[in-house]
Write an enzyme that holds these catalytic residues in place. Structure first.
Site, PDB file in Angstrom:
ATOM      1  N   CYS A   2      35.385  41.635  46.086  1.00 18.59           N
ATOM      2  CA  CYS A   2      35.290  40.131  45.426  1.00 18.59           C
ATOM      3  C   CYS A   2      33.801  40.040  45.227  1.00 18.59           C
ATOM      4  O   CYS A   2      33.073  40.173  46.057  1.00 18.59           O
ATOM      5  CB  CYS A   2      36.223  39.060  46.238  1.00 18.59           C
ATOM      6  N   ARG A  27      32.443  45.123  42.404  1.00 23.85           N
ATOM      7  CA  ARG A  27      33.102  44.647  43.998  1.00 23.85           C
ATOM      8  C   ARG A  27      34.610  44.156  43.900  1.00 23.85           C
ATOM      9  O   ARG A  27      35.332  43.810  44.680  1.00 23.85           O
ATOM     10  CB  ARG A  27      32.250  43.253  44.477  1.00 23.85           C
ATOM     11  N   TRP A  75      39.298  41.396  43.821  1.00 29.44           N
ATOM     12  CA  TRP A  75      39.962  42.316  44.313  1.00 29.44           C
ATOM     13  C   TRP A  75      41.046  41.893  45.271  1.00 29.44           C
ATOM     14  O   TRP A  75      41.066  41.477  46.417  1.00 29.44           O
ATOM     15  CB  TRP A  75      39.007  43.490  45.239  1.00 29.44           C
ATOM     16  N   ASN A 101      36.107  35.223  49.518  1.00 26.70           N
ATOM     17  CA  ASN A 101      36.008  36.927  49.673  1.00 26.70           C
ATOM     18  C   ASN A 101      36.589  36.777  51.053  1.00 26.70           C
ATOM     19  O   ASN A 101      35.607  36.487  52.045  1.00 26.70           O
ATOM     20  CB  ASN A 101      34.433  37.381  49.345  1.00 26.70           C
ATOM     21  N   GLY A 102      37.469  37.518  51.468  1.00 28.63           N
ATOM     22  CA  GLY A 102      37.918  37.900  53.182  1.00 28.63           C
ATOM     23  C   GLY A 102      39.270  37.501  53.123  1.00 28.63           C
ATOM     24  O   GLY A 102      40.126  37.704  52.057  1.00 28.63           O
ATOM     25  N   GLU A 484      34.431  65.785  49.828  1.00 30.41           N
ATOM     26  CA  GLU A 484      33.765  65.085  48.705  1.00 30.41           C
ATOM     27  C   GLU A 484      34.170  65.231  47.438  1.00 30.41           C
ATOM     28  O   GLU A 484      34.178  64.291  46.687  1.00 30.41           O
ATOM     29  CB  GLU A 484      32.167  65.047  49.041  1.00 30.41           C
ATOM     30  N   LYS A 488      36.099  62.609  44.880  1.00 30.82           N
ATOM     31  CA  LYS A 488      35.700  62.198  43.725  1.00 30.82           C
ATOM     32  C   LYS A 488      36.862  62.327  42.666  1.00 30.82           C
ATOM     33  O   LYS A 488      36.835  61.386  41.909  1.00 30.82           O
ATOM     34  CB  LYS A 488      34.554  63.053  43.179  1.00 30.82           C
ATOM     35  N   GLU A 491      39.451  59.729  43.252  1.00 29.64           N
ATOM     36  CA  GLU A 491      39.281  58.262  42.983  1.00 29.64           C
ATOM     37  C   GLU A 491      38.921  57.899  41.537  1.00 29.64           C
ATOM     38  O   GLU A 491      39.396  56.887  41.190  1.00 29.64           O
ATOM     39  CB  GLU A 491      38.202  57.638  43.766  1.00 29.64           C
ATOM     40  N   HIS A 507      47.059  79.022  56.593  1.00 37.19           N
ATOM     41  CA  HIS A 507      47.959  78.144  57.586  1.00 37.19           C
ATOM     42  C   HIS A 507      48.693  77.329  57.036  1.00 37.19           C
ATOM     43  O   HIS A 507      49.404  76.261  57.790  1.00 37.19           O
ATOM     44  CB  HIS A 507      46.906  77.616  58.582  1.00 37.19           C
ATOM     45  N   LYS A 606      33.640  48.571  45.196  1.00 38.23           N
ATOM     46  CA  LYS A 606      32.496  49.299  45.808  1.00 38.23           C
ATOM     47  C   LYS A 606      32.275  48.827  47.188  1.00 38.23           C
ATOM     48  O   LYS A 606      31.727  50.019  47.905  1.00 38.23           O
ATOM     49  CB  LYS A 606      31.438  48.946  44.951  1.00 38.23           C
TER      50      LYS A 606
HETATM   51  C1  F6R Z   1      33.648  56.933  47.494  1.00 38.76           C
HETATM   52  C2  F6R Z   1      33.358  55.933  48.009  1.00 38.76           C
HETATM   53  C3  F6R Z   1      33.839  55.405  49.185  1.00 38.76           C
HETATM   54  C4  F6R Z   1      32.738  54.847  50.052  1.00 38.76           C
HETATM   55  C5  F6R Z   1      33.454  54.095  51.474  1.00 38.76           C
HETATM   56  C6  F6R Z   1      32.282  53.526  52.540  1.00 38.76           C
HETATM   57  O1  F6R Z   1      33.215  57.312  46.367  1.00 38.76           O
HETATM   58  O2  F6R Z   1      32.444  54.992  47.390  1.00 38.76           O
HETATM   59  O3  F6R Z   1      34.658  56.295  49.962  1.00 38.76           O
HETATM   60  O4  F6R Z   1      31.988  55.658  50.541  1.00 38.76           O
HETATM   61  O5  F6R Z   1      34.112  52.973  51.126  1.00 38.76           O
HETATM   62  O6  F6R Z   1      31.322  52.682  51.857  1.00 38.76           O
HETATM   63  P1  F6R Z   1      29.981  52.608  52.519  1.00 38.76           P
HETATM   64  O7  F6R Z   1      29.333  53.657  52.208  1.00 38.76           O
HETATM   65  O8  F6R Z   1      29.506  51.577  51.540  1.00 38.76           O
HETATM   66  O9  F6R Z   1      29.964  52.041  53.888  1.00 38.76           O
END
Ligand code: F6R
Length: 611
Positions: A2, A27, A75, A101-102, A484, A488, A491, A507, A606
Site C-alpha cells: 500500500c 507497493r 494491496w 497501510n497495515g 532465484e 523470477k 512471479e 530423488h 514490492k
Molecule cells: C522477488 C522479491 C521478493 C523480495 C522479498 C523480500 O523478486 O522481490 O521475494 O525479495 O519480498 O523483500 P526485501 O528484500 O525488500 O526484504
C-alpha cells in the site's frame, strides 16, 4: 505494501497527489483513491484498478483548488479489491478521511462496539474502523489530534496512517506503527509518504517517523509526539536520491532498466570498499563491530524471498572462506519455532526495502535474545537499518520493478565483501585475498558482456514461452541461483517453476521429465561440472529439453543440450552474480511475450509490510 501520500500547502494538491501516487504504485496496485479538502469542504474519489484508472475520472472532483489531501494505492489484505474497499475510508458525513497501510488485528471487536453505538459499516476492510473510531471521539468534543491519540490507544495491530478532517483544514495527521512513513519538509508546504520516492520531486528534506509516533503537520511546521503525547524532536535528513534514478530512462519496463543497470549497481556496491594491495575489503558500517564478527562462532543470515536466496549463497561464501559456522533462516519462519539464538551469535538481516515485516519481526526477536544484529539493506533510512546495531548499505540505487534483480546481485556483492574481510582477518592468505579483489573488480565488465546476450535470450524465450512448467537445477553456489531463476519466472510470467539442487533431481523430480518440461541447468565449469553434465544426460535420456547456462570456454556442452547461454567465468563464490543475469532476462522476455505487466505482477507488491 500500500502506498500513502499526503499534502498540505497552497497548491492544488490533486495532480500532485496523483503523480506522487504513481511513484508508489510498486507497493500495491489493486485500487486507488484520493480524499481532498478545500475551504472546509471535502470530496473523495476511489476506483478499482491502477492509479491510471483513478486519474481518468479526476474531472469528477468539483472542489476548487483543494490544498489538503491524501491518496492511496492499495494491496488488499481484508476485503476484495473494489471501489468500496479502496481507501480513503471515512466517517458517516465524509468529513474525515483516513488512509491506512497495515492490519488492525482487533477490528472486529472495535466494529461491534461502534455498531452498538449506531455506526454503520459499508466496507469489508479492517481499516474502516479507524475513521469511525476517531469520529466517535470527535463527537464527544475532542479536537482531531486528541481524538486520533485516543483512537490509536484502542487499536491493536500495525499502521501507517494519513488523516485529514474538513473541520480542521489546517492540519494533516500521520501515525506509524509497523508500516513506514516519512514526512517531507517543504517550503510553506509539507508532505507525508510511505517512502521518499513519492515526494523527491518536491523536497529533499525528510523526517523518518518511528513506531509509536504521531505527527501533526501544518503547511509551515510540524510536531511529533509519542502515543503518550510527549513531544519528540526529530532530525531532518537530506536525501541524495534523484528523480532520474526512479524513472524508466527510456526502457519499456523498470525491470529491464534495472537488469541493464547491473554493471553500474554492482560497481556502486563495491565502490571504495576494495583494498587491492591488502587483498581485502573495508566496510565502514561494520567497523564498530568487527572484532565480534571476526571472533564469532556462528553467523545466521535471515531474509525473505530473493533476499533469502542471496543469504543462501552467502552461507556458502562464509563457510567456504571464513570457516565460521553459518546458517540461513527464513525470516518469516524464525519466530515460530523457538530458535536457538544466544548473545554470542551474529545475525545478518538482508532486505532490499528494509521494511519487510517478517524480516523486521525476526530482527526484533533476535535482538530480544541478545544477538548482535546487523543489516544488509538497499533503502537508506528504512526500518531495518535503523533497528540493527550496525550494517552495510548495498547502494544498488532505487529498485522499482516488483521482481528484484539488481538488489539481488548487490546483496551478493556485499556478502562477498564481508566474506573477504572476515576471511582475511582469520585465515585467508594475501594472495587469495588479492585474487578475490581482482575477480570482483572484473565483475562489471563481465556483466556487460552477459547483457549483450539479450537478443539470444529473447529468442530462447520465444521458443519456451508456452511451456507450463520449468525446472531450474544447479549444484553448490548455483543452487541458490536455480531458486532465484525459478522465482523470477513464477512471479512475472505465472509459469510454475521449481528450483532444485541438481543432484536431488534423481530423488523425485526426475519423474516429471518429458518433452514438454524444459530444464534449465546452471552449469559453469567448476568443481561440480562433471556431475551436472551427468544430470543433463539423465534429462536428455528422458526426452527433456535443456537450456544450459555454461562457461564461455565450454565447447562440449553444445552437443548435449538444446540451447546454451555462454557466460564469462569467475571464481566459484562470485559465479551467482553472473549466472543469475541470463535467468533474469529469460524471465523478463517470457513475461513480455505473454503480454504480462512485468513491473506490476498480479497479487504482488514490492515492499511486503504485512506478516
Ligand atoms: C522477488 C522479491 C521478493 C523480495 C522479498 C523480500 O523478486 O522481490 O521475494 O525479495 O519480498 O523483500 P526485501 O528484500 O525488500 O526484504
Amino acid at each position: 505494501m500500500c502506498g500513502i501520500v499526503g499534502y498540505i500547502g497552497s497548491k492544488d494538491c490533486v495532480p500532485l497527489l496523483i503523480n506522487s501516487l504513481k511513484r508508489l504504485e510498486y507497493r500495491g496496485y489493486d485500487s486507488a483513491g484520493l480524499g481532498v479538502i478545500s475551504n472546509g469542504e471535502s470530496q473523495v474519489i476511489k476506483r478499482k484498478g491502477k492509479v491510471s484508472v483513478l486519474e481518468k475520472d479526476l474531472d469528477q472532483i468539483t472542489l476548487k483548488q483543494p490544498n489538503l489531501g491524501i491518496a492511496h494505492t492499495r494491496w488488499a489484505t481484508h476485503g476484495v479489491p473494489n471501489e468500496v474497499n479502496a481507501h480513503p475510508h471515512f466517517n458517516t458525513d465524509k468529513s474525515l478521511f483516513v488512509i491506512h497501510n497495515g492490519i488492525i488485528e482487533n477490528y472486529l471487536t472495535i466494529r461491534k462496539g461502534l455498531q452498538s453505538l449506531g455506526y454503520d459499516f459499508i466496507t469489508d476492510t479492517d481499516s474502516e474502523v479507524i475513521p469511525q473510531l476517531i469520529d466517535s471521539f470527535l463527537k464527544k468534543g475532542y479536537a482531531l489530534v486528541k481524538a486520533v491519540h485516543l483512537a490509536l490507544s484502542k487499536i491493536e495491530g500495525t499502521y501507517g496512517l494519513a488523516i485529514v478532517y474538513a473541520n480542521e483544514p489546517d492540519k494533516l495527521i500521520a501515525a506509524r506503527k509497523g508500516s513506514p512513513l516519512v514526512i517531507g519538509v517543504g517550503n510553506n508546504e509539507n508532505f507525508v509518504a510511505s517512502d521518499v520516492s513519492a515526494i523527491i520531486a518536491h523536497t529533499k528534506h525528510v523526517v523518518y517517523l518511528e513506531d509509536g509516533e504521531i505527527a501533526e503537520i501544518y503547511k509551515d511546521k510540524f510536531y511529533t509526539r509519542t502515543l503518550d503525547e510527549e513531544i519528540i524532536d526529530k532530525e531532518v535528513h537530506k536525501i541524495t536520491m534523484t528523480l532520474d534514478e526512479i524513472d524508466k530512462g527510456g526502457y519499456d519496463h523498470f525491470m529491464l532498466k534495472e537488469i541493464m543497470e547491473q554493471p553500474l549497481s554492482v560497481c556502486n556496491s563495491m565502490r571504495g570498499r576494495l583494498i587491492a594491495d591488502k587483498g581485502t575489503s573495508k566496510l565502514g558500517g561494520l567497523e564498530a563491530v568487527e572484532d565480534k564478527l571476526v571472533q564469532s562462532k556462528r553467523i545466521v543470515l535471515s531474509a525473505c524471498g530473493t533476499s533469502w536466496h542471496a543469504a543462501l549463497a552467502g552461507e556458502y561464501m562464509l563457510e567456504q572462506h571464513t570457516r565460521i559456522q553459518t546458517e540461513v533462516e527464513y525470516a518469516s519462519e524464525f519466530r515460530y519455532r523457538n530458535p536457538i539464538i544466544s548473545p554470542d551469535d551474529v545475525m545478518f538481516f538482508i532486505s532490499q526495502s528494509g521494511e519487510t515485516a517478517d524480516t523486521l519481526a525476526a530482527l526484533r526477536e533476535a535482538k530480544i535474545r541478545g544477538a548482535l544484529v546487523l543489516g544488509i539493506c538497499n533503502v537508506v533510512g528504512s526500518s531495518i537499518p535503523r533497528e540493527t546495531h550496525a550494517g552495510v548499505y548495498t547502494h544498488a540505487g532505487p529498485e522499482i520493478g516488483v521482481a528484484s534483480t539488481k538488489a539481488f546481485t548487490s546483496q551478493l556483492v556485499i556478502l562477498a565483501l564481508i566474506t573477504l574481510n572476515l576471511a582475511r582477518k582469520r585465515n585467508m592468505s594475501l594472495i587469495d585475498g588479492k585474487n578475490i579483489v581482482k575477480e570482483m573488480d572484473l565483475l562489471p565488465k563481465k556483466i556487460e558482456q552477459i547483457l549483450k546476450l539479450n537478443e539470444q535470450i529473447e529468442e530462447i524465450a520465444e521458443e519456451f514461452k508456452d511451456a507450463e512448467n520449468f525446472l531450474y537445477l544447479g549444484r553448490g553456489y548455483n543452487f541458490p541461483v536455480a531458486l532465484e531463476g525459478a522465482l523470477k519466472l513464477k512471479e512475472i510470467s505465472y509459469i510454475h517453476a521449481e528450483g532444485y539442487p541438481a543432484a536431488e533431481m534423481k530423488h523425485g523430480p526426475i519423474a516429471l521429465i518429458e518433452e514438454k518440461l524444459p530444464s534449465i541447468f546452471i552449469a559453469p565449469q567448476d568443481s561440480t561440472y562433471e556431475k551436472i553434465i551427468t544430470n543433463i544426460q539423465e534429462v536428455k535420456a528422458r526426452k527433456g529439453r535443456v537450456i544450459a547456462i555454461a562457461s564461455e570456454s565450454d565447447k562440449n556442452i553444445d552437443s548435449l543440450v538444446d540451447f546454451s547461454i555462454k557466460i564469462p567465468e569467475t571464481i566459484r563464490m562470485l559465479m551467482p552474480i553472473l549466472s543469475v543475469i541470463p535467468l533474469q532476462l529469460l524471465a523478463y522476455h517470457i513475461a513480455v511475450k505473454k503480454g504480462l505487466n512485468v513491473d506490476q505482477p498480479r497479487n504482488l507488491a514490492k515492499s511486503v509490510t504485512v506478516e
